[in-house]
Design a protein around this motif. Structure first.
Motif, mmCIF file in Angstrom:
data_model
loop_
_atom_site.group_PDB
_atom_site.id
_atom_site.type_symbol
_atom_site.label_atom_id
_atom_site.label_comp_id
_atom_site.label_asym_id
_atom_site.label_seq_id
_atom_site.Cartn_x
_atom_site.Cartn_y
_atom_site.Cartn_z
ATOM 1 N N TRP A 27 125.863 125.474 86.144
ATOM 2 C CA TRP A 27 125.780 125.052 84.744
ATOM 3 C C TRP A 27 126.633 123.820 84.476
ATOM 4 O O TRP A 27 127.724 123.652 85.023
ATOM 5 C CB TRP A 27 126.213 126.179 83.820
ATOM 6 N N LYS A 28 126.135 122.974 83.587
ATOM 7 C CA LYS A 28 126.846 121.790 83.145
ATOM 8 C C LYS A 28 127.072 121.866 81.635
ATOM 9 O O LYS A 28 126.256 122.434 80.904
ATOM 10 C CB LYS A 28 126.053 120.513 83.482
ATOM 11 N N ILE A 29 128.171 121.255 81.183
ATOM 12 C CA ILE A 29 128.453 121.151 79.749
ATOM 13 C C ILE A 29 128.605 119.686 79.394
ATOM 14 O O ILE A 29 129.396 118.960 80.003
ATOM 15 C CB ILE A 29 129.739 121.904 79.353
ATOM 16 N N ILE A 30 127.838 119.262 78.405
ATOM 17 C CA ILE A 30 127.922 117.898 77.895
ATOM 18 C C ILE A 30 128.458 117.934 76.467
ATOM 19 O O ILE A 30 127.922 118.638 75.612
ATOM 20 C CB ILE A 30 126.539 117.206 77.904
ATOM 21 N N HIS A 31 129.517 117.192 76.221
ATOM 22 C CA HIS A 31 130.046 117.008 74.860
ATOM 23 C C HIS A 31 130.444 115.544 74.771
ATOM 24 O O HIS A 31 131.586 115.180 75.014
ATOM 25 C CB HIS A 31 131.238 117.939 74.607
ATOM 26 N N SER A 32 129.464 114.712 74.437
ATOM 27 C CA SER A 32 129.644 113.271 74.566
ATOM 28 C C SER A 32 129.664 112.580 73.211
ATOM 29 O O SER A 32 129.783 113.217 72.165
ATOM 30 C CB SER A 32 128.552 112.694 75.472
ATOM 31 N N LEU A 74 116.140 115.936 78.271
ATOM 32 C CA LEU A 74 116.932 116.813 79.141
ATOM 33 C C LEU A 74 116.200 118.108 79.469
ATOM 34 O O LEU A 74 116.320 118.623 80.587
ATOM 35 C CB LEU A 74 118.282 117.105 78.484
ATOM 36 N N THR A 75 115.428 118.639 78.517
ATOM 37 C CA THR A 75 114.636 119.835 78.813
ATOM 38 C C THR A 75 113.573 119.524 79.867
ATOM 39 O O THR A 75 113.329 120.320 80.784
ATOM 40 C CB THR A 75 113.958 120.386 77.555
ATOM 41 N N THR A 76 112.949 118.375 79.732
ATOM 42 C CA THR A 76 111.939 117.954 80.717
ATOM 43 C C THR A 76 112.562 117.858 82.103
ATOM 44 O O THR A 76 111.982 118.321 83.097
ATOM 45 C CB THR A 76 111.329 116.607 80.314
ATOM 46 N N GLU A 77 113.757 117.284 82.180
ATOM 47 C CA GLU A 77 114.410 117.128 83.476
ATOM 48 C C GLU A 77 114.781 118.468 84.104
ATOM 49 O O GLU A 77 114.625 118.668 85.305
ATOM 50 C CB GLU A 77 115.664 116.261 83.324
ATOM 51 N N PRO A 101 120.747 123.289 84.778
ATOM 52 C CA PRO A 101 120.773 123.854 83.423
ATOM 53 C C PRO A 101 122.040 123.426 82.694
ATOM 54 O O PRO A 101 123.129 123.377 83.280
ATOM 55 C CB PRO A 101 120.743 125.357 83.680
ATOM 56 N N THR A 102 121.888 123.109 81.430
ATOM 57 C CA THR A 102 122.950 122.411 80.705
ATOM 58 C C THR A 102 123.134 122.943 79.290
ATOM 59 O O THR A 102 122.161 123.246 78.595
ATOM 60 C CB THR A 102 122.624 120.901 80.633
ATOM 61 N N LEU A 103 124.396 123.024 78.868
ATOM 62 C CA LEU A 103 124.769 123.224 77.469
ATOM 63 C C LEU A 103 125.229 121.874 76.931
ATOM 64 O O LEU A 103 126.107 121.242 77.516
ATOM 65 C CB LEU A 103 125.906 124.245 77.353
ATOM 66 N N ARG A 104 124.633 121.427 75.823
ATOM 67 C CA ARG A 104 125.042 120.162 75.208
ATOM 68 C C ARG A 104 125.458 120.400 73.763
ATOM 69 O O ARG A 104 124.701 120.984 72.982
ATOM 70 C CB ARG A 104 123.913 119.123 75.253
ATOM 71 N N ILE A 105 126.655 119.957 73.436
ATOM 72 C CA ILE A 105 127.154 120.072 72.067
ATOM 73 C C ILE A 105 127.000 118.724 71.384
ATOM 74 O O ILE A 105 127.411 117.685 71.915
ATOM 75 C CB ILE A 105 128.621 120.544 72.066
ATOM 76 N N TRP A 106 126.404 118.741 70.198
ATOM 77 C CA TRP A 106 126.085 117.505 69.485
ATOM 78 C C TRP A 106 127.300 116.945 68.759
ATOM 79 O O TRP A 106 128.106 117.687 68.200
ATOM 80 C CB TRP A 106 124.999 117.752 68.439
ATOM 81 N N GLU A 107 127.379 115.616 68.729
ATOM 82 C CA GLU A 107 128.296 114.909 67.840
ATOM 83 C C GLU A 107 127.508 113.791 67.159
ATOM 84 O O GLU A 107 126.671 113.142 67.793
ATOM 85 C CB GLU A 107 129.482 114.320 68.604
ATOM 86 N N TRP A 108 127.746 113.585 65.876
ATOM 87 C CA TRP A 108 127.075 112.505 65.168
ATOM 88 C C TRP A 108 127.894 112.129 63.943
ATOM 89 O O TRP A 108 128.716 112.902 63.460
ATOM 90 C CB TRP A 108 125.647 112.910 64.755
ATOM 91 N N LEU A 133 132.346 132.567 81.336
ATOM 92 C CA LEU A 133 131.235 133.475 81.613
ATOM 93 C C LEU A 133 130.354 132.999 82.757
ATOM 94 O O LEU A 133 129.922 133.788 83.603
ATOM 95 C CB LEU A 133 130.379 133.650 80.354
ATOM 96 N N TYR A 134 130.078 131.697 82.793
ATOM 97 C CA TYR A 134 129.032 131.200 83.688
ATOM 98 C C TYR A 134 129.502 130.159 84.695
ATOM 99 O O TYR A 134 128.698 129.648 85.475
ATOM 100 C CB TYR A 134 127.876 130.626 82.867
ATOM 101 N N GLY A 135 130.791 129.820 84.683
ATOM 102 C CA GLY A 135 131.314 128.888 85.673
ATOM 103 C C GLY A 135 130.849 127.460 85.502
ATOM 104 O O GLY A 135 130.624 126.758 86.480
ATOM 105 N N ALA A 136 130.710 126.995 84.254
ATOM 106 C CA ALA A 136 130.200 125.653 83.990
ATOM 107 C C ALA A 136 131.236 124.575 84.275
ATOM 108 O O ALA A 136 132.441 124.820 84.238
ATOM 109 C CB ALA A 136 129.742 125.559 82.534
ATOM 110 N N THR A 137 130.748 123.369 84.537
ATOM 111 C CA THR A 137 131.608 122.211 84.755
ATOM 112 C C THR A 137 131.197 121.078 83.815
ATOM 113 O O THR A 137 130.023 120.965 83.434
ATOM 114 C CB THR A 137 131.514 121.714 86.208
ATOM 115 N N PRO A 138 132.150 120.210 83.420
ATOM 116 C CA PRO A 138 131.837 119.110 82.505
ATOM 117 C C PRO A 138 130.851 118.119 83.127
ATOM 118 O O PRO A 138 130.851 117.891 84.333
ATOM 119 C CB PRO A 138 133.203 118.457 82.255
ATOM 120 N N ASP A 139 130.045 117.521 82.265
ATOM 121 C CA ASP A 139 129.047 116.554 82.717
ATOM 122 C C ASP A 139 128.825 115.549 81.601
ATOM 123 O O ASP A 139 129.446 115.636 80.538
ATOM 124 C CB ASP A 139 127.742 117.285 83.066
#
Length: 349
Positions: A101-106, A121-124, A132-139, A315-321
């Motif tokens: 798992w990857k986590i994106i918070h950009s 990203l879903t297509t990829e 598989p990725t968790l992405r947190i939105w910033e705007w 929980l899932y051992g994710a790393t930053p991306d």
């Protein structure tokens, strides 16, 4: 075949079975649930053995329920949970920990760019080009995000949106409109392979994919729970809502918006929320429709997000991306060709 299903808010259900001539054989149920009396376990095993392997979940659940001894007690699981585990075993479903798992918070991007990134990203992930990725939105802009099938004129008051500086965009998933005031909501997207939710109904998959955030909210002192089909709620009111889109290439988009500090009075001027909708939810004041996380935790938005990332990682051992240059480029092209076009925004007038 082996299948596992962590019941949202409950226990792990594990099944092992063979299939011979389209019949389930050698069925064995296990897990960290509680079950009384002891003989109920063998009764469940016997009830599932011999059932057709192409049965639906309702058939499996009914067989388990009918086999239970009178007065049997099931804690942390249900006949429906057993049925989901069976379906997942037959579909060769995967588990959270099967993936890197990857986590994106950009950086902050526009609302339309967020929606385009969801599609890219879903297509990829569906094509195996991204983990598989968790992405947190910033705007740093405010927007009304309407569902794929909603009527633009029925959902948004254009004068109210313009008055309060809300852009209007349409996402690719279904569900209702979300008023996303800058700095006032927490939104995240999950990009997962279809195998992760294999064997589940849409309703089951919603709760399954969001259990980690329910655990996060509980760790912050919020008595959070999932209310079917797609609401995250608490005794003090609704916290957020989820939406989902399944792609033909095997990618699944699941995204959630939770209120941090929502202004209900602005909401009723931007969204056309009728009295019937409020009455249906048992609410007399629009300002009370969404219960902000700020009032229940006393924490900053950033602190809550950090706890979310921490829980997901534990929980899932994710790393930053991060999002790659090519992903940004593909999303920018979609913003121009699709998400900011009148044809898309008003595709349901």
């Amino acid at each position: 075949m082996h299948g596992e299903y962590k019941v949202p808010g409950g226990k792990l259900v594990v099944v092992d079975l063979d299939v011979v001539d389209n019949k389930i054989t050698n069925f064995r149920l296990a897990g960290d649930f509680f079950l009384e009396p002891d003989e109920a376990l063998e009764a469940i095993n016997a009830a599932v053995n011999g059932l057709p392997a192409n049965s639906d979940a309702a058939t499996y659940a009914a067989a388990v329920r009918a086999a239970l001894p009178e007065g049997a007690t099931l804690l942390g699981f249900s006949p429906e949970g057993v049925a989901v585990a069976i379906r997942r075993s037959l579909a060769h479903a995967s588990e959270w920990k099967d993936y890197d798992w990857k986590i994106i918070h950009s950086k902050a991007v526009s609302p339309a760019m967020h929606l385009a990134l969801d599609e890219v990203l879903t297509t990829e992930v569906g094509e195996g080009l991204r983990q598989p990725t968790l992405r947190i939105w910033e705007w740093d802009e405010s927007a009304v995000v309407i569902g794929s099938f909603q009527s633009l004129k029925n959902e948004v008051d254009p004068e109210g949106a313009a008055k309060f500086g809300f852009d209007v965009v349409r996402r690719i998933s279904g569900g209702g409109a979300m008023m996303m005031e800058k700095g006032s909501v927490i939104t995240y997207s999950l990009y997962v392979p279809a195998e992760l939710v294999q064997g589940m109904s849409f309703a089951d998959s919603y709760a399954y994919l969001d259990e980690w955030v329910i655990l996060t909210l509980k760790s912050l002192g919020i008595d959070a729970s999932y209310q079917p089909l797609n609401d995250i709620t608490s005794p003090k009111g609704k916290i957020g809502g989820a939406a989902q889109k399944r792609f033909g290439n095997g990618g699944v988009l699941h995204h959630v918006t939770m209120s941090y500090d929502m202004d209900g009075e602005v909401m009723v001027q931007v969204l056309r929320i009728g009295r019937e909708k409020l009455s249906d939810k048992g609410i007399t004041s629009a300002a009370k429709r969404v219960d902000p996380l700020k009032s229940q935790t006393g924490l900053s938005r950033a602190e809550i997000i950090e706890r979310m990332k921490q829980t997901f990682t534990e929980l899932y051992g994710a790393t930053p991306d991060d999002i790659t240059d090519s992903e940004y480029k593909a999303a920018e092209a979609l913003v121009e060709s699709k998400f900011t076009t009148p044809e898309w925004i008003a595709r349901v007038p």
